[in-house]
Design a protein around this motif. Structure first.
Motif, PDB file in Angstrom:
ATOM      1  N   ASP A 106     -12.044 -13.125   7.978  1.00 35.00           N
ATOM      2  CA  ASP A 106     -10.714 -13.503   7.496  1.00 35.00           C
ATOM      3  C   ASP A 106     -10.384 -12.681   6.259  1.00 35.00           C
ATOM      4  OD1 ASP A 106      -8.296 -14.746   7.478  1.00 35.00           O
ATOM      5  OD2 ASP A 106      -9.043 -16.776   7.205  1.00 35.00           O
ATOM      6  N   GLY A 107      -9.144 -12.806   5.792  1.00 35.32           N
ATOM      7  CA  GLY A 107      -8.690 -12.125   4.592  1.00 35.32           C
ATOM      8  C   GLY A 107      -7.974 -13.090   3.671  1.00 35.32           C
ATOM      9  N   SER A 108      -7.908 -12.723   2.393  1.00 36.39           N
ATOM     10  CA  SER A 108      -7.287 -13.586   1.393  1.00 36.39           C
ATOM     11  C   SER A 108      -6.510 -12.730   0.399  1.00 36.39           C
ATOM     12  CB  SER A 108      -8.350 -14.417   0.660  1.00 36.39           C
ATOM     13  OG  SER A 108      -7.776 -15.178  -0.380  1.00 36.39           O
ATOM     14  N   HIS A 109      -5.271 -13.146   0.091  1.00 40.12           N
ATOM     15  CA  HIS A 109      -4.417 -12.427  -0.854  1.00 40.12           C
ATOM     16  C   HIS A 109      -4.774 -12.777  -2.292  1.00 40.12           C
ATOM     17  CE1 HIS A 109      -1.326 -10.587   1.774  1.00 40.12           C
ATOM     18  NE2 HIS A 109      -1.615 -11.589   2.585  1.00 40.12           N
ATOM     19  N   ILE A 110      -4.673 -11.790  -3.180  1.00 40.72           N
ATOM     20  CA  ILE A 110      -4.744 -12.025  -4.618  1.00 40.72           C
ATOM     21  C   ILE A 110      -3.686 -11.153  -5.283  1.00 40.72           C
ATOM     22  CG2 ILE A 110      -7.206 -12.591  -4.652  1.00 40.72           C
ATOM     23  CD1 ILE A 110      -7.674  -9.735  -5.757  1.00 40.72           C
ATOM     24  N   ARG A 111      -3.250 -11.544  -6.458  1.00 43.01           N
ATOM     25  CA  ARG A 111      -2.293 -10.745  -7.212  1.00 43.01           C
ATOM     26  C   ARG A 111      -3.005  -9.597  -7.920  1.00 43.01           C
ATOM     27  NH1 ARG A 111       1.665 -13.964 -11.002  1.00 43.01           N
ATOM     28  NH2 ARG A 111       2.523 -11.845 -11.081  1.00 43.01           N
ATOM     29  N   ALA A 112      -2.305  -8.474  -8.061  1.00 43.01           N
ATOM     30  CA  ALA A 112      -2.822  -7.306  -8.774  1.00 43.01           C
ATOM     31  C   ALA A 112      -1.847  -7.008  -9.913  1.00 43.01           C
ATOM     32  CB  ALA A 112      -2.967  -6.114  -7.840  1.00 43.01           C
ATOM     33  N   LEU A 113      -2.202  -7.423 -11.113  1.00 45.64           N
ATOM     34  CA  LEU A 113      -1.259  -7.361 -12.226  1.00 45.64           C
ATOM     35  C   LEU A 113      -1.022  -5.947 -12.740  1.00 45.64           C
ATOM     36  CD1 LEU A 113      -2.244 -10.508 -14.329  1.00 45.64           C
ATOM     37  CD2 LEU A 113      -0.476 -10.278 -12.586  1.00 45.64           C
ATOM     38  N   LYS A 114      -2.018  -5.064 -12.609  1.00 45.42           N
ATOM     39  CA  LYS A 114      -1.907  -3.742 -13.210  1.00 45.42           C
ATOM     40  C   LYS A 114      -1.776  -2.626 -12.192  1.00 45.42           C
ATOM     41  CE  LYS A 114      -4.475  -5.058 -17.359  1.00 45.42           C
ATOM     42  NZ  LYS A 114      -5.626  -4.743 -18.257  1.00 45.42           N
ATOM     43  N   GLY A 115      -1.612  -2.957 -10.932  1.00 46.00           N
ATOM     44  CA  GLY A 115      -1.482  -1.921  -9.925  1.00 46.00           C
ATOM     45  C   GLY A 115      -2.788  -1.206  -9.674  1.00 46.00           C
ATOM     46  N   GLY A 116      -2.682   0.048  -9.245  1.00 42.15           N
ATOM     47  CA  GLY A 116      -3.868   0.830  -8.934  1.00 42.15           C
ATOM     48  C   GLY A 116      -4.015   1.046  -7.445  1.00 42.15           C
ATOM     49  N   ALA A 117      -5.099   1.683  -7.073  1.00 40.42           N
ATOM     50  CA  ALA A 117      -5.373   1.937  -5.656  1.00 40.42           C
ATOM     51  C   ALA A 117      -5.625   0.626  -4.926  1.00 40.42           C
ATOM     52  CB  ALA A 117      -6.573   2.866  -5.513  1.00 40.42           C
ATOM     53  N   HIS A 118      -5.345   0.626  -3.627  1.00 44.14           N
ATOM     54  CA  HIS A 118      -5.525  -0.536  -2.765  1.00 44.14           C
ATOM     55  C   HIS A 118      -4.689  -1.727  -3.252  1.00 44.14           C
ATOM     56  CE1 HIS A 118      -8.564   1.546  -0.525  1.00 44.14           C
ATOM     57  NE2 HIS A 118      -9.333   1.689  -1.594  1.00 44.14           N
ATOM     58  N   THR A 119      -3.452  -1.458  -3.613  1.00 45.68           N
ATOM     59  CA  THR A 119      -2.491  -2.512  -3.900  1.00 45.68           C
ATOM     60  C   THR A 119      -1.248  -2.246  -3.069  1.00 45.68           C
ATOM     61  OG1 THR A 119      -1.505  -1.325  -5.773  1.00 45.68           O
ATOM     62  CG2 THR A 119      -3.342  -2.810  -6.255  1.00 45.68           C
ATOM     63  N   GLY A 120      -0.445  -3.274  -2.893  1.00 45.03           N
ATOM     64  CA  GLY A 120       0.788  -3.139  -2.135  1.00 45.03           C
ATOM     65  C   GLY A 120       1.623  -4.391  -2.271  1.00 45.03           C
ATOM     66  N   PRO A 121       2.881  -4.337  -1.842  1.00 44.96           N
ATOM     67  CA  PRO A 121       3.752  -5.513  -1.932  1.00 44.96           C
ATOM     68  C   PRO A 121       3.235  -6.655  -1.064  1.00 44.96           C
ATOM     69  CG  PRO A 121       4.786  -3.791  -0.623  1.00 44.96           C
ATOM     70  CD  PRO A 121       3.570  -3.188  -1.229  1.00 44.96           C
ATOM     71  N   SER A 122       2.897  -7.759  -1.705  1.00 46.70           N
ATOM     72  CA  SER A 122       2.301  -8.871  -0.981  1.00 46.70           C
ATOM     73  C   SER A 122       3.369  -9.647  -0.226  1.00 46.70           C
ATOM     74  CB  SER A 122       1.577  -9.807  -1.953  1.00 46.70           C
ATOM     75  OG  SER A 122       1.116 -10.956  -1.282  1.00 46.70           O
ATOM     76  N   PRO A 123       3.211  -9.858   1.071  1.00 44.99           N
ATOM     77  CA  PRO A 123       4.213 -10.617   1.834  1.00 44.99           C
ATOM     78  C   PRO A 123       4.198 -12.112   1.546  1.00 44.99           C
ATOM     79  CG  PRO A 123       2.361 -10.029   3.236  1.00 44.99           C
ATOM     80  CD  PRO A 123       2.125  -9.347   1.918  1.00 44.99           C
ATOM     81  N   VAL A 124       3.191 -12.591   0.835  1.00 41.72           N
ATOM     82  CA  VAL A 124       3.123 -14.025   0.531  1.00 41.72           C
ATOM     83  C   VAL A 124       3.384 -14.295  -0.952  1.00 41.72           C
ATOM     84  CG1 VAL A 124       1.508 -14.456   2.418  1.00 41.72           C
ATOM     85  CG2 VAL A 124       0.619 -13.927   0.143  1.00 41.72           C
ATOM     86  N   ASP A 125       3.770 -13.262  -1.707  1.00 44.10           N
ATOM     87  CA  ASP A 125       4.018 -13.438  -3.139  1.00 44.10           C
ATOM     88  C   ASP A 125       5.286 -12.690  -3.568  1.00 44.10           C
ATOM     89  OD1 ASP A 125       3.648 -14.326  -5.713  1.00 44.10           O
ATOM     90  OD2 ASP A 125       2.117 -12.855  -6.227  1.00 44.10           O
ATOM     91  N   ARG A 126       6.336 -12.813  -2.768  1.00 43.63           N
ATOM     92  CA  ARG A 126       7.648 -12.242  -3.080  1.00 43.63           C
ATOM     93  C   ARG A 126       7.609 -10.741  -3.312  1.00 43.63           C
ATOM     94  NH1 ARG A 126       9.974 -16.799  -7.405  1.00 43.63           N
ATOM     95  NH2 ARG A 126       9.650 -18.610  -6.054  1.00 43.63           N
ATOM     96  N   GLY A 127       6.742 -10.073  -2.594  1.00 45.31           N
ATOM     97  CA  GLY A 127       6.661  -8.631  -2.684  1.00 45.31           C
ATOM     98  C   GLY A 127       6.026  -8.098  -3.947  1.00 45.31           C
ATOM     99  N   ARG A 128       5.422  -8.955  -4.750  1.00 41.16           N
ATOM    100  CA  ARG A 128       4.747  -8.478  -5.961  1.00 41.16           C
ATOM    101  C   ARG A 128       3.476  -7.713  -5.592  1.00 41.16           C
ATOM    102  NH1 ARG A 128       5.151 -14.261  -9.150  1.00 41.16           N
ATOM    103  NH2 ARG A 128       7.420 -14.224  -9.510  1.00 41.16           N
ATOM    104  N   PRO A 129       3.032  -6.818  -6.478  1.00 48.36           N
ATOM    105  CA  PRO A 129       1.811  -6.054  -6.158  1.00 48.36           C
ATOM    106  C   PRO A 129       0.623  -6.989  -5.950  1.00 48.36           C
ATOM    107  CG  PRO A 129       2.966  -5.075  -8.011  1.00 48.36           C
ATOM    108  CD  PRO A 129       3.639  -6.388  -7.736  1.00 48.36           C
ATOM    109  N   GLY A 130      -0.116  -6.737  -4.915  1.00 47.03           N
ATOM    110  CA  GLY A 130      -1.275  -7.570  -4.605  1.00 47.03           C
ATOM    111  C   GLY A 130      -2.317  -6.798  -3.829  1.00 47.03           C
ATOM    112  N   SER A 131      -3.471  -7.410  -3.703  1.00 45.66           N
ATOM    113  CA  SER A 131      -4.568  -6.848  -2.924  1.00 45.66           C
ATOM    114  C   SER A 131      -5.091  -7.924  -1.980  1.00 45.66           C
ATOM    115  CB  SER A 131      -5.695  -6.348  -3.834  1.00 45.66           C
ATOM    116  OG  SER A 131      -5.264  -5.296  -4.655  1.00 45.66           O
TER     117      SER A 131
END
Length: 269
Positions: A106-131
């Motif tokens: 399975d997979g689990s979303h987390i927020r990524a506050l500072k960006g960086g590699a392996h981040t993208g707009p999270s579909p479960v967090d209003r498009g905020r950067p996440g991993s």
């Protein structure tokens, strides 16, 4: 506090894997190098509490956060964390505590506050950067392999990479074990293409069908992966991604998996 953060059994396993300290080139060496065990305590303190590196209490831990961060960098580049994970998995198999016939993913979303590699707009967090954390576990929830991707990556894209990332685990006579017999997954992995790829590797796919009514019974086996995510997120540094470098966050994730595996080894005796 050092023995609480780095117990003797954990230190005994990781110490032989650490690279030797660099040789001093000058006659006057300056400050003495911080002990590796103290530096590891600083890393685990950040992993458990989620504080920033600059806020590591030097008097309590024994080293500054900068020292712990540099040691994390050096040990990550030396490949210490995957080797530690494999070593503990081998001990678990030797003790017959791994049941790899039935695995779950399975997979689990987390927020990524500072960006960086392996981040993208999270579909479960209003498009905020996440991993995303992706993990495959055995029947008891023991993490076998983990990966990190951007928050906009579909879970199924990590199905085959995670299956192939399961290390060859020794510990018993015969060939090393690295493939489950059955793999359980939720509806996010419902693609016939990947069912065929799993069968080609000799793995029976137990994947819920989209649109089918609930109550298939797969949850009786698949729930362990959700519990593993709960174990991982007890380490507060993994709840939100603060590291810009993806390899640092993945290193902390692998260290947490090793600690979880070691806990299972302890409770068996």
């Amino acid at each position: 506090m050092i023995s609480d953060l780095v117990p003797d059994d954990l230190w005994a396993r990781i110490a032989p894997m650490l690279p030797p300290p660099p040789q001093r080139r000058h006659r006057y060496t300056g400050r003495h190098r911080t002990c590796d065990r103290i530096a590891l305590a600083g890393i685990i303190f950040v992993l458990r509490t989620g504080v920033t590196w600059r806020d590591v209490p030097r008097q309590e831990v024994g080293c500054s956060g900068v020292t712990a961060w540099r040691r994390l960098r050096d040990w990550t580049e030396a490949g210490v964390w995957p080797r530690l994970h494999v070593a503990i998995l081998t001990e678990l198999r030797t003790a017959r505590l791994l049941e790899m016939d039935d695995c779950a993913i399975d997979g689990s979303h987390i927020r990524a506050l500072k960006g960086g590699a392996h981040t993208g707009p999270s579909p479960v967090d209003r498009g905020r950067p996440g991993s995303k954390h992706h993990v495959i576990v055995d029947r008891h929830g023991t993490p076998l392999a983990v990966s990190l991707t951007g928050g906009n990556r579909h879970d199924v894209t990590q199905l085959m990479p995670l299956v192939d990332a399961i290390p060859r685990i020794r510990g018993l006579r015969g060939r090393p074990r690295h493939r489950p017999r059955c793999l359980y997954a939720d509806r996010g992995y419902d693609f016939d293409k990947y069912r065929r790829l799993l069968r080609h590797r000799g793995i029976a796919p137990k994947i819920a069908r989209r649109g089918a009514p609930h109550g298939s019974g797969l949850g009786k086996t698949r729930w362990v992966v959700e519990r593993t995510f709960a174990w991982l997120h007890q380490f507060k540094r993994l709840r939100i991604r603060y590291e810009i470098r993806a390899d640092f966050h993945l290193a902390l994730l692998q260290l947490a998996c090793s600690i979880i595996c070691l806990r299972r080894l302890r409770t068996s005796f």
